[in-house]
Design an enzyme around this catalytic site. Structure first.
Site, PDB file in Angstrom:
ATOM      1  N   SER A  97       3.523  -2.220  10.368  1.00 42.21           N
ATOM      2  CA  SER A  97       4.980  -2.321  10.514  1.00 42.21           C
ATOM      3  C   SER A  97       5.541  -3.695  10.146  1.00 42.21           C
ATOM      4  O   SER A  97       6.467  -4.181  10.804  1.00 42.21           O
ATOM      5  CB  SER A  97       5.409  -1.905  11.922  1.00 42.21           C
ATOM      6  OG  SER A  97       5.018  -0.567  12.173  1.00 42.21           O
TER       7      SER A  97
ATOM      8  N   GLU B 293      -6.514   4.895   8.085  1.00 37.22           N
ATOM      9  CA  GLU B 293      -6.271   6.308   7.758  1.00 37.22           C
ATOM     10  C   GLU B 293      -7.519   6.927   7.130  1.00 37.22           C
ATOM     11  O   GLU B 293      -7.824   8.095   7.347  1.00 37.22           O
ATOM     12  CB  GLU B 293      -5.043   6.435   6.841  1.00 37.22           C
ATOM     13  CG  GLU B 293      -3.758   6.222   7.635  1.00 37.22           C
ATOM     14  CD  GLU B 293      -2.603   5.617   6.860  1.00 37.22           C
ATOM     15  OE1 GLU B 293      -2.589   5.681   5.626  1.00 37.22           O
ATOM     16  OE2 GLU B 293      -1.698   5.055   7.522  1.00 37.22           O
TER      17      GLU B 293
ATOM     18  N   HIS C  41      -9.390   1.386   5.248  1.00 31.83           N
ATOM     19  CA  HIS C  41      -8.079   1.553   5.902  1.00 31.83           C
ATOM     20  C   HIS C  41      -8.239   2.521   7.079  1.00 31.83           C
ATOM     21  O   HIS C  41      -9.015   3.478   6.999  1.00 31.83           O
ATOM     22  CB  HIS C  41      -7.060   2.084   4.890  1.00 31.83           C
ATOM     23  CG  HIS C  41      -5.665   2.043   5.423  1.00 31.83           C
ATOM     24  ND1 HIS C  41      -5.193   2.993   6.308  1.00 31.83           N
ATOM     25  CD2 HIS C  41      -4.659   1.164   5.232  1.00 31.83           C
ATOM     26  CE1 HIS C  41      -3.942   2.698   6.626  1.00 31.83           C
ATOM     27  NE2 HIS C  41      -3.593   1.585   5.993  1.00 31.83           N
TER      28      HIS C  41
ATOM     29  N   GLY D 266       2.726   2.219  10.764  1.00 31.88           N
ATOM     30  CA  GLY D 266       3.709   3.286  10.587  1.00 31.88           C
ATOM     31  C   GLY D 266       4.438   3.666  11.860  1.00 31.88           C
ATOM     32  O   GLY D 266       5.114   4.691  11.912  1.00 31.88           O
TER      33      GLY D 266
ATOM     34  N   LYS E  86       0.173   4.320  -0.304  1.00 31.54           N
ATOM     35  CA  LYS E  86      -0.410   5.533   0.292  1.00 31.54           C
ATOM     36  C   LYS E  86      -0.120   6.755  -0.600  1.00 31.54           C
ATOM     37  O   LYS E  86      -0.113   6.612  -1.816  1.00 31.54           O
ATOM     38  CB  LYS E  86       0.107   5.712   1.729  1.00 31.54           C
ATOM     39  CG  LYS E  86      -0.073   4.434   2.551  1.00 31.54           C
ATOM     40  CD  LYS E  86       0.163   4.610   4.025  1.00 31.54           C
ATOM     41  CE  LYS E  86      -0.019   3.269   4.718  1.00 31.54           C
ATOM     42  NZ  LYS E  86       0.114   3.348   6.159  1.00 31.54           N
TER      43      LYS E  86
ATOM     44  N   ASN F 116       0.877  -1.177   0.000  1.00 32.94           N
ATOM     45  CA  ASN F 116       0.000   0.000   0.000  1.00 32.94           C
ATOM     46  C   ASN F 116       0.909   1.220   0.000  1.00 32.94           C
ATOM     47  O   ASN F 116       1.514   1.544   1.019  1.00 32.94           O
ATOM     48  CB  ASN F 116      -0.885  -0.048   1.261  1.00 32.94           C
ATOM     49  CG  ASN F 116      -1.681   1.226   1.454  1.00 32.94           C
ATOM     50  OD1 ASN F 116      -1.774   2.056   0.561  1.00 32.94           O
ATOM     51  ND2 ASN F 116      -2.253   1.382   2.643  1.00 32.94           N
TER      52      ASN F 116
ATOM     53  N   GLU G 128      -5.351  -4.763  10.834  1.00 30.46           N
ATOM     54  CA  GLU G 128      -4.285  -3.779  11.015  1.00 30.46           C
ATOM     55  C   GLU G 128      -4.506  -3.004  12.307  1.00 30.46           C
ATOM     56  O   GLU G 128      -5.262  -2.020  12.316  1.00 30.46           O
ATOM     57  CB  GLU G 128      -4.284  -2.789   9.844  1.00 30.46           C
ATOM     58  CG  GLU G 128      -4.033  -3.431   8.495  1.00 30.46           C
ATOM     59  CD  GLU G 128      -3.440  -2.415   7.531  1.00 30.46           C
ATOM     60  OE1 GLU G 128      -2.313  -2.642   7.079  1.00 30.46           O
ATOM     61  OE2 GLU G 128      -4.080  -1.399   7.266  1.00 30.46           O
TER      62      GLU G 128
HETATM   63  P1  PGA Z   1       3.040   0.205   7.631  1.00 24.19           P
HETATM   64  O1  PGA Z   1       1.567   0.468   6.997  1.00 24.19           O
HETATM   65  O2  PGA Z   1       3.518  -1.100   7.053  1.00 24.19           O
HETATM   66  O3  PGA Z   1       3.870   1.373   7.160  1.00 24.19           O
HETATM   67  O4  PGA Z   1       2.868   0.143   9.089  1.00 24.19           O
HETATM   68  C1  PGA Z   1       0.659  -0.570   6.888  1.00 24.19           C
HETATM   69  C2  PGA Z   1      -0.632  -0.068   6.320  1.00 24.19           C
HETATM   70  O5  PGA Z   1      -1.057   1.027   6.665  1.00 24.19           O
HETATM   71  O6  PGA Z   1      -1.280  -0.749   5.505  1.00 24.19           O
END
Ligand code: PGA
Length: 251
Positions: A213, A98, A96, A174, A16, A14, A168
């Site tokens: 992560s 976010e 997601h 992140g 982003k 992903n 998640e």
């Molecule tokens: P990350 O993001 O691997 O940077 O933690 C995962 C995600 O948001 O899908």
């Protein structure tokens, strides 16, 4: 038509709101592995070009990070599922954290998105996850159950075959803090048994990915767990070498 099953792991990048147009080509330096599903969700604006660039990349699949909850009309700045299908994309991601946190997407809105993807025969990755506060208040399972049940309202057994789930935990996205393989497995098993209640035996073939992560160094231990069928990867999917190492280590 892509068939969704648990025969091989899924490693879904992903990206982003990262990467410029010129970064795209640098990613396409190697032929993807045949031993896993390698899927990438670039920026919406790059979808068409990335799809064209990767046409000869065999199994590499390209999908969107989001789409509008309505089919068409006056939704300034949004992209419809039909428009994405026209581009020939392979999958979508919805819900997601976010999107939920920064753009106020409710479970009801996520439900509309899931139904739109599935009614267009597009595989959809439904993201679920609790915040740190919710985990510390010991309501993780309640949160996940509600997100899952509302997002799947009116989703029938046949359409359900193109559904994938990504667990998640918000506190792991992140942040460099990964859920332990045991913490992740516990929630994955809970999701699988909830799917089982809703859809019976066919839930056994729904892939459940872990995200938060995931890195080349921790993917192996996560993938060793029974109900972890792949990963949704943010940061570590941005560079080809790290994404490729992660896929190799996760096999
Ligand atoms: P990350 O993001 O691997 O940077 O933690 C995962 C995600 O948001 O899908």
């Amino acid at each position: 038509m892509i068939e969704i099953n648990r025969n091989k792991p899924y490693f879904v990048g992903n990206w982003k709101m990262n990467k410029s147009f010129s970064d795209l080509e640098n990613f396409i330096t190697n032929v993807p592995s045949a031993d896993c599903h390698q899927w990438i969700a670039p920026q919406m604006i790059h979808l068409h070009s990335f799809r064209e660039m990767t046409k000869n990349q065999g199994p590499l699949k390209v999908g969107s990070q989001n789409h509008c909850h309505e089919a068409s009309g006056a939704f300034t700045g949004e992209t419809s599922i039909e428009q994405l299908k026209d581009l020939g994309i392979d999958f979508t991601i919805v819900g997601h954290s976010e999107r939920r946190q920064l753009f106020s997407e409710s479970n009801e809105m996520v439900n509309k998105k899931v139904k739109l993807s599935l009614s267009h025969q597009l595989p959809v990755i439904l993201c679920l996850g609790e915040t740190l506060e919710e985990r510390e208040s010991e309501i993780t399972f309640n949160v996940i159950e509600k997100q899952l049940k509302v997002a799947l309202q009116e989703v029938s057994g046949t359409n359900f075959e193109r559904l994938m789930i990504a667990y998640e935990p918000v506190w792991a996205i992140g942040t460099g803090k990964t859920a332990t393989p045991e913490q992740a497995q516990e929630v994955h098993a809970f999701i699988r048994s909830s799917l089982n209640e809703l859809y019976g035996e066919s839930a056994q073939s729904t892939p459940i990915l872990y995200g938060g992560s995931v890195k080349p160094s921790n993917v192996k231990d996560l993938m060793a767990k029974t109900d972890i069928d792949g990963a949704l990867i943010g940061g570590a999917s941005l560079e080809f070498d790290s994404y490729n190492d992660l896929c190799k280590n996760g096999l």
